[in-house]
Design an enzyme around this catalytic site. Structure first.
Site, mmCIF file in Angstrom:
data_model
loop_
_atom_site.group_PDB
_atom_site.id
_atom_site.type_symbol
_atom_site.label_atom_id
_atom_site.label_comp_id
_atom_site.label_asym_id
_atom_site.label_seq_id
_atom_site.Cartn_x
_atom_site.Cartn_y
_atom_site.Cartn_z
ATOM 1 C CE LYS A 103 -2.474 -0.424 3.713
ATOM 2 N NZ LYS A 103 -1.802 -1.616 4.244
ATOM 3 N NE ARG B 239 -4.604 1.790 10.954
ATOM 4 C CZ ARG B 239 -3.460 1.161 10.738
ATOM 5 N NH1 ARG B 239 -3.351 -0.115 11.031
ATOM 6 N NH2 ARG B 239 -2.426 1.796 10.242
ATOM 7 N NE ARG C 131 10.855 -4.274 7.573
ATOM 8 C CZ ARG C 131 9.970 -3.422 8.063
ATOM 9 N NH1 ARG C 131 9.769 -2.252 7.463
ATOM 10 N NH2 ARG C 131 9.261 -3.733 9.137
ATOM 11 N NE ARG D 175 11.984 -2.954 12.035
ATOM 12 C CZ ARG D 175 11.283 -1.911 11.591
ATOM 13 N NH1 ARG D 175 11.884 -0.781 11.309
ATOM 14 N NH2 ARG D 175 9.984 -2.009 11.401
ATOM 15 N NE ARG E 271 2.888 -5.655 11.313
ATOM 16 C CZ ARG E 271 3.720 -5.312 10.322
ATOM 17 N NH1 ARG E 271 4.896 -5.902 10.220
ATOM 18 N NH2 ARG E 271 3.374 -4.384 9.453
#
Length: 213
Positions: free
Chosen positions: A15, A91, A125, A158, A169
């Protein structure tokens, strides 16, 4: 004529990247909840009968900013934009219903990406421990594995990019935000975009959808 575009999708769907490109392509404001909060963190909300009198106080206390405050901030951001790409809001269903009261959308676009692809994207990532530059093991790897191209620092994963955290999530997203996608689908307003192509392929499909509106 300025366009009012909503971009929906799970974490990792792209997004942020696509919103920025879309905003540049059509000369629109890129409105995100995070940016809008930061820009209006000292807004006086004492009249709202909330725990704190400014959004900043919630942020500094580490508490979630209530929906009513987020709604007011988004309303302010949209009222100041000629045209916009809205990213990260609504949301939940209450926010979606509020949004329909304060603005008319030209397009509600949904980047459709399956869960395993999202997990691969988010867990891949790597961030430089020295300068903070981001890489991805598959999509934008460093020249030398584990070493930052920019400064030579060590690349690390991370904590919030671990598989367990990513799946949590996504669970929260499916629970809260999937009903928003269904809300626009039921109203016949949702345009579904295949989010699993290359970034350029996805962008071309988005532009075609916006041009058709």
């Amino acid at each position: 004529m300025s366009k009012h575009i909503l971009l929906l999708g799970a974490p990792g769907a792209g997004k942020g990247t696509q919103s920025k490109r879309l905003a540049a392509e059509f000369d629109l404001e890129h409105v995100t909840t995070g940016d809008a909060l930061r820009a209006n963190k000292d807004m006086d909300i004492s009249y709202m009968d909330t725990e704190f009198d400014t959004p900043r106080a919630y942020m500094e206390a580490g508490e979630l900013v209530p929906d009513a405050v987020v709604n007011e901030i988004v309303k302010t951001a949209l009222s100041q934009a000629d045209g916009y790409v809205l990213d990260g809001y609504p949301r939940n269903l209450d926010q979606a219903e509020y949004l329909s009261e304060i603005t008319d959308l030209d397009a509600a676009l949904f980047l459709d990406v399956n869960e395993e692809e999202l997990v691969d994207r988010l867990t891949g990532r790597r961030v430089c421990s020295e300068c903070g530059t981001s890489f991805h093991v598959e999509f934008s790897p460093p020249a030398e594995e584990g070493v930052c191209d920019a400064c030579g620092g060590e690349l690390v994963q991370r904590d919030d990019d671990s598989e367990d955290t990513v799946r949590e999530r996504l669970r929260v997203y499916y629970e809260n935000t999937e009903p928003v996608v269904e809300h626009y689908r039921e109203r016949g307003e949702l345009v579904e975009i295949d989010g699993e192509g290359t970034p350029d392929e996805v962008f071309d499909e988005i532009v075609d959808a916006v041009d058709d509106e």
